[in-house]
Write an enzyme that holds these catalytic residues in place. Structure first.
Site, PDB file in Angstrom:
ATOM      1  N   HIS A 113       0.815  -1.216   0.000  1.00 47.38           N
ATOM      2  CA  HIS A 113       0.000   0.000   0.000  1.00 47.38           C
ATOM      3  C   HIS A 113       0.844   1.258   0.000  1.00 47.38           C
ATOM      4  O   HIS A 113       0.324   2.350   0.257  1.00 47.38           O
ATOM      5  CB  HIS A 113      -0.913   0.005   1.242  1.00 47.38           C
ATOM      6  CG  HIS A 113      -2.100  -0.888   1.084  1.00 47.38           C
ATOM      7  ND1 HIS A 113      -2.983  -1.121   2.104  1.00 47.38           N
ATOM      8  CD2 HIS A 113      -2.534  -1.631   0.044  1.00 47.38           C
ATOM      9  CE1 HIS A 113      -3.938  -1.949   1.679  1.00 47.38           C
ATOM     10  NE2 HIS A 113      -3.665  -2.274   0.449  1.00 47.38           N
ATOM     11  N   CYS A 121       4.867  10.846  -7.825  1.00 52.21           N
ATOM     12  CA  CYS A 121       4.417  11.837  -8.801  1.00 52.21           C
ATOM     13  C   CYS A 121       3.177  11.287  -9.502  1.00 52.21           C
ATOM     14  O   CYS A 121       3.227  10.219 -10.132  1.00 52.21           O
ATOM     15  CB  CYS A 121       5.518  12.098  -9.846  1.00 52.21           C
ATOM     16  SG  CYS A 121       4.936  13.184 -11.173  1.00 52.21           S
ATOM     17  N   GLY A 179      -2.347  -9.307  12.323  1.00 51.84           N
ATOM     18  CA  GLY A 179      -2.864  -7.976  12.631  1.00 51.84           C
ATOM     19  C   GLY A 179      -3.601  -7.289  11.509  1.00 51.84           C
ATOM     20  O   GLY A 179      -3.425  -6.100  11.272  1.00 51.84           O
ATOM     21  N   THR A 180      -4.469  -8.037  10.822  1.00 54.21           N
ATOM     22  CA  THR A 180      -5.271  -7.392   9.791  1.00 54.21           C
ATOM     23  C   THR A 180      -6.715  -7.882   9.899  1.00 54.21           C
ATOM     24  O   THR A 180      -6.972  -9.038  10.213  1.00 54.21           O
ATOM     25  CB  THR A 180      -4.695  -7.630   8.374  1.00 54.21           C
ATOM     26  OG1 THR A 180      -5.530  -6.972   7.406  1.00 54.21           O
ATOM     27  CG2 THR A 180      -4.605  -9.101   8.036  1.00 54.21           C
TER      28      THR A 180
HETATM   29  P1  NAD Z   1     -11.973  -2.469  -0.767  1.00 54.40           P
HETATM   30  O1  NAD Z   1     -13.248  -2.975  -1.358  1.00 54.40           O
HETATM   31  O2  NAD Z   1     -10.758  -3.271  -0.994  1.00 54.40           O
HETATM   32  O3  NAD Z   1     -12.137  -2.184   0.759  1.00 54.40           O
HETATM   33  C1  NAD Z   1     -13.353  -2.561   1.330  1.00 54.40           C
HETATM   34  C2  NAD Z   1     -13.285  -1.968   2.679  1.00 54.40           C
HETATM   35  O4  NAD Z   1     -12.669  -0.709   2.588  1.00 54.40           O
HETATM   36  C3  NAD Z   1     -14.666  -1.757   3.206  1.00 54.40           C
HETATM   37  O5  NAD Z   1     -15.010  -2.885   3.998  1.00 54.40           O
HETATM   38  C4  NAD Z   1     -14.510  -0.503   3.983  1.00 54.40           C
HETATM   39  O6  NAD Z   1     -13.992  -0.834   5.240  1.00 54.40           O
HETATM   40  C5  NAD Z   1     -13.428   0.233   3.257  1.00 54.40           C
HETATM   41  N1  NAD Z   1     -13.933   1.218   2.300  1.00 54.40           N
HETATM   42  C6  NAD Z   1     -13.703   1.261   0.971  1.00 54.40           C
HETATM   43  N2  NAD Z   1     -14.236   2.361   0.442  1.00 54.40           N
HETATM   44  C7  NAD Z   1     -14.846   3.000   1.457  1.00 54.40           C
HETATM   45  C8  NAD Z   1     -15.582   4.186   1.552  1.00 54.40           C
HETATM   46  N3  NAD Z   1     -15.793   4.953   0.495  1.00 54.40           N
HETATM   47  N4  NAD Z   1     -16.086   4.538   2.757  1.00 54.40           N
HETATM   48  C9  NAD Z   1     -15.854   3.758   3.823  1.00 54.40           C
HETATM   49  N5  NAD Z   1     -15.185   2.631   3.811  1.00 54.40           N
HETATM   50  C10 NAD Z   1     -14.668   2.276   2.625  1.00 54.40           C
HETATM   51  O7  NAD Z   1     -11.765  -0.977  -1.287  1.00 54.40           O
HETATM   52  P2  NAD Z   1     -11.316  -0.724  -2.710  1.00 54.40           P
HETATM   53  O8  NAD Z   1     -11.754   0.621  -3.127  1.00 54.40           O
HETATM   54  O9  NAD Z   1     -11.734  -1.888  -3.597  1.00 54.40           O
HETATM   55  O10 NAD Z   1      -9.740  -0.761  -2.550  1.00 54.40           O
HETATM   56  C11 NAD Z   1      -9.077  -1.035  -3.705  1.00 54.40           C
HETATM   57  C12 NAD Z   1      -7.651  -0.936  -3.383  1.00 54.40           C
HETATM   58  O11 NAD Z   1      -7.322   0.171  -2.524  1.00 54.40           O
HETATM   59  C13 NAD Z   1      -7.234  -2.173  -2.690  1.00 54.40           C
HETATM   60  O12 NAD Z   1      -6.195  -2.663  -3.463  1.00 54.40           O
HETATM   61  C14 NAD Z   1      -6.729  -1.738  -1.343  1.00 54.40           C
HETATM   62  O13 NAD Z   1      -5.564  -2.474  -1.053  1.00 54.40           O
HETATM   63  C15 NAD Z   1      -6.378  -0.288  -1.557  1.00 54.40           C
HETATM   64  N6  NAD Z   1      -6.605   0.479  -0.316  1.00 54.40           N
HETATM   65  C16 NAD Z   1      -5.629   1.268   0.212  1.00 54.40           C
HETATM   66  C17 NAD Z   1      -5.931   2.038   1.315  1.00 54.40           C
HETATM   67  C18 NAD Z   1      -4.922   2.936   1.988  1.00 54.40           C
HETATM   68  O14 NAD Z   1      -5.292   3.868   2.705  1.00 54.40           O
HETATM   69  N7  NAD Z   1      -3.658   2.643   1.778  1.00 54.40           N
HETATM   70  C19 NAD Z   1      -7.181   2.022   1.870  1.00 54.40           C
HETATM   71  C20 NAD Z   1      -8.073   1.102   1.336  1.00 54.40           C
HETATM   72  C21 NAD Z   1      -7.818   0.371   0.219  1.00 54.40           C
HETATM   73  N1  APR Z   2      -2.131  -7.407  18.040  1.00 57.34           N
HETATM   74  C1  APR Z   2      -2.678  -8.104  17.005  1.00 57.34           C
HETATM   75  N2  APR Z   2      -3.730  -7.659  16.291  1.00 57.34           N
HETATM   76  C2  APR Z   2      -4.240  -6.456  16.614  1.00 57.34           C
HETATM   77  C3  APR Z   2      -3.729  -5.666  17.671  1.00 57.34           C
HETATM   78  C4  APR Z   2      -2.619  -6.196  18.400  1.00 57.34           C
HETATM   79  N3  APR Z   2      -2.066  -5.541  19.416  1.00 57.34           N
HETATM   80  N4  APR Z   2      -4.481  -4.534  17.757  1.00 57.34           N
HETATM   81  C5  APR Z   2      -5.410  -4.614  16.793  1.00 57.34           C
HETATM   82  N5  APR Z   2      -5.285  -5.774  16.117  1.00 57.34           N
HETATM   83  C6  APR Z   2      -6.082  -6.257  14.985  1.00 57.34           C
HETATM   84  C7  APR Z   2      -7.550  -5.894  15.048  1.00 57.34           C
HETATM   85  O1  APR Z   2      -8.259  -6.916  15.718  1.00 57.34           O
HETATM   86  C8  APR Z   2      -7.917  -5.824  13.558  1.00 57.34           C
HETATM   87  O2  APR Z   2      -8.368  -7.092  13.117  1.00 57.34           O
HETATM   88  O3  APR Z   2      -5.564  -5.623  13.838  1.00 57.34           O
HETATM   89  C9  APR Z   2      -6.597  -5.505  12.857  1.00 57.34           C
HETATM   90  C10 APR Z   2      -6.551  -4.090  12.287  1.00 57.34           C
HETATM   91  O4  APR Z   2      -7.501  -4.041  11.258  1.00 57.34           O
HETATM   92  P1  APR Z   2      -7.651  -2.695  10.433  1.00 57.34           P
HETATM   93  O5  APR Z   2      -7.716  -1.556  11.352  1.00 57.34           O
HETATM   94  O6  APR Z   2      -8.745  -2.930   9.443  1.00 57.34           O
HETATM   95  O7  APR Z   2      -6.267  -2.560   9.646  1.00 57.34           O
HETATM   96  P2  APR Z   2      -5.842  -3.351   8.350  1.00 57.34           P
HETATM   97  O8  APR Z   2      -6.431  -4.728   8.353  1.00 57.34           O
HETATM   98  O9  APR Z   2      -4.379  -3.234   8.237  1.00 57.34           O
HETATM   99  O10 APR Z   2      -6.529  -2.497   7.164  1.00 57.34           O
HETATM  100  C11 APR Z   2      -6.254  -2.944   5.822  1.00 57.34           C
HETATM  101  O11 APR Z   2      -7.397  -1.022   4.946  1.00 57.34           O
HETATM  102  O12 APR Z   2      -7.886   1.198   5.113  1.00 57.34           O
HETATM  103  C12 APR Z   2      -7.088   0.272   4.493  1.00 57.34           C
HETATM  104  O13 APR Z   2      -5.006   0.640   3.506  1.00 57.34           O
HETATM  105  C13 APR Z   2      -5.645   0.526   4.728  1.00 57.34           C
HETATM  106  O14 APR Z   2      -3.869  -1.046   4.840  1.00 57.34           O
HETATM  107  C14 APR Z   2      -5.148  -0.733   5.384  1.00 57.34           C
HETATM  108  C15 APR Z   2      -6.174  -1.730   4.950  1.00 57.34           C
END
Ligand code: NAD
Ligand code: APR
Length: 237
Positions: A113, A121, A179-180
């Site tokens: 990400h 850019c 942790g995701t």
């Molecule tokens: P997605 O469908 O992969 O993500 C779904 C989740 O993202 C939802 O469950 C919700 O939690 C959240 N989400 C997405 N759009 C949202 C919105 N408008 N409002 C609230 N929650 C929202 O999302 P996507 O658009 O298909 O993502 C495509 C790509 O973007 C993926 O490859 C993902 O890895 C990347 N991404 C990066 C970030 C970041 O901040 N680095 C954030 C999200 C997704």
């Molecule tokens: N140890 C292990 N797991 C933890 C801890 C901890 N101390 N604290 C929180 N968690 C877990 C939570 O239970 C949750 O399942 O980490 C996870 C965090 O989930 P998100 O907040 O959704 O983060 P992430 O899964 O990395 O999000 C994925 O979404 O918005 C985008 O680009 C963004 O990379 C991010 C992607």
């Protein structure tokens, strides 16, 4: 674990939570404080670049006051001690844009990400290391375009190096998710991809996630405790 030779590990915000970096979807997480539509989409940046740059500048600045935790350091130990020969491989992919894996000693990590410590850019796609505020960034050194953007993959954009990740998942004996929340694709689908090619799958997370049911084994607990324990196990310590 003797039959494990190739491992793919995916980390998410939860591995950095104990270092003091907010996750996204836990109580008090980033997406409770900010609307995704305002700070994490290409449309948001086109509409108000200064607001988006400010959001990421603040997250980058916050990195200076946090330290890697035991989970980051345990993965660096795994990388140091994992056999370095033709028969073995280790790929660590992170969804995180922080630099705690590197500061915890990990030499090779794939930021799917993007990274807070670099700028992108939007015109020519060149990525450059950038430590300061994006609003102070110079024009692109490659094409001269004025406004560099955060080098972070936003909703609706494709993550980095997907072919390399899928190639590693196809060869993996073991896929570990740390942790995701399993809420965002394509990362959330890696467990199914790895399993389809015969890998064993393990989840290490604070609580059960949206994807827990896809894993052969799901352990709940803090990454700072679970990850060092698992690394000791997999190294046969
Ligand atoms: P997605 O469908 O992969 O993500 C779904 C989740 O993202 C939802 O469950 C919700 O939690 C959240 N989400 C997405 N759009 C949202 C919105 N408008 N409002 C609230 N929650 C929202 O999302 P996507 O658009 O298909 O993502 C495509 C790509 O973007 C993926 O490859 C993902 O890895 C990347 N991404 C990066 C970030 C970041 O901040 N680095 C954030 C999200 C997704
Ligand atoms: N140890 C292990 N797991 C933890 C801890 C901890 N101390 N604290 C929180 N968690 C877990 C939570 O239970 C949750 O399942 O980490 C996870 C965090 O989930 P998100 O907040 O959704 O983060 P992430 O899964 O990395 O999000 C994925 O979404 O918005 C985008 O680009 C963004 O990379 C991010 C992607």
């Amino acid at each position: 674990m003797a039959d494990i030779r190739s491992i793919v590990i995916l980390t998410g915000a939860g591995i950095s939570a104990e270092s003091g970096i907010d996750t996204f979807r836990d109580a008090g997480g980033l997406w409770e404080k900010h609307r995704i539509e305002d700070v994490a989409t290409p449309e948001a940046f086109a509409r108000n670049p200064a607001l988006v740059q400010g959001f990421y500048d603040a997250r980058r600045a916050a990195l200076d006051s946090v330290e890697p935790n035991a989970a980051h350091k345990a993965l660096a130990r795994l990388e140091r001690e994992w056999p370095d020969d033709e028969a073995h491989s280790l790929l660590i992919v992170t969804q995180n844009v922080d630099d705690l894996h590197e500061r915890g000693g990990l030499q090779n990590v794939l930021h799917m990400h993007g990274e807070l410590r670099s700028a992108l850019c939007g015109a020519c796609g060149v990525r450059t290391r950038w430590e300061g505020a994006l609003s102070d960034a110079p024009p692109c050194t490659s094409c001269g375009a004025p406004a560099l953007r955060p080098d972070v993959v936003w909703f609706g954009e494709m993550p980095y190096q997907m072919p390399r990740i899928y190639e590693a998942l196809a060869r993996a004996d073991l896929f570990v998710s740390i942790g995701t929340s399993g809420a965002v694709y394509p990362a959330a689908g890696f467990v199914q991809e790895a399993a389809a090619y015969g890998a064993r799958t393990l989840e290490l997370n604070l609580e059960r996630s949206e994807g827990s049911h896809w894993f052969d084994e799901s352990r709940q607990g803090r990454a700072g405790a679970l990850v060092p324990e698992w690394v000791e196990e997999v190294l046969g310590g």
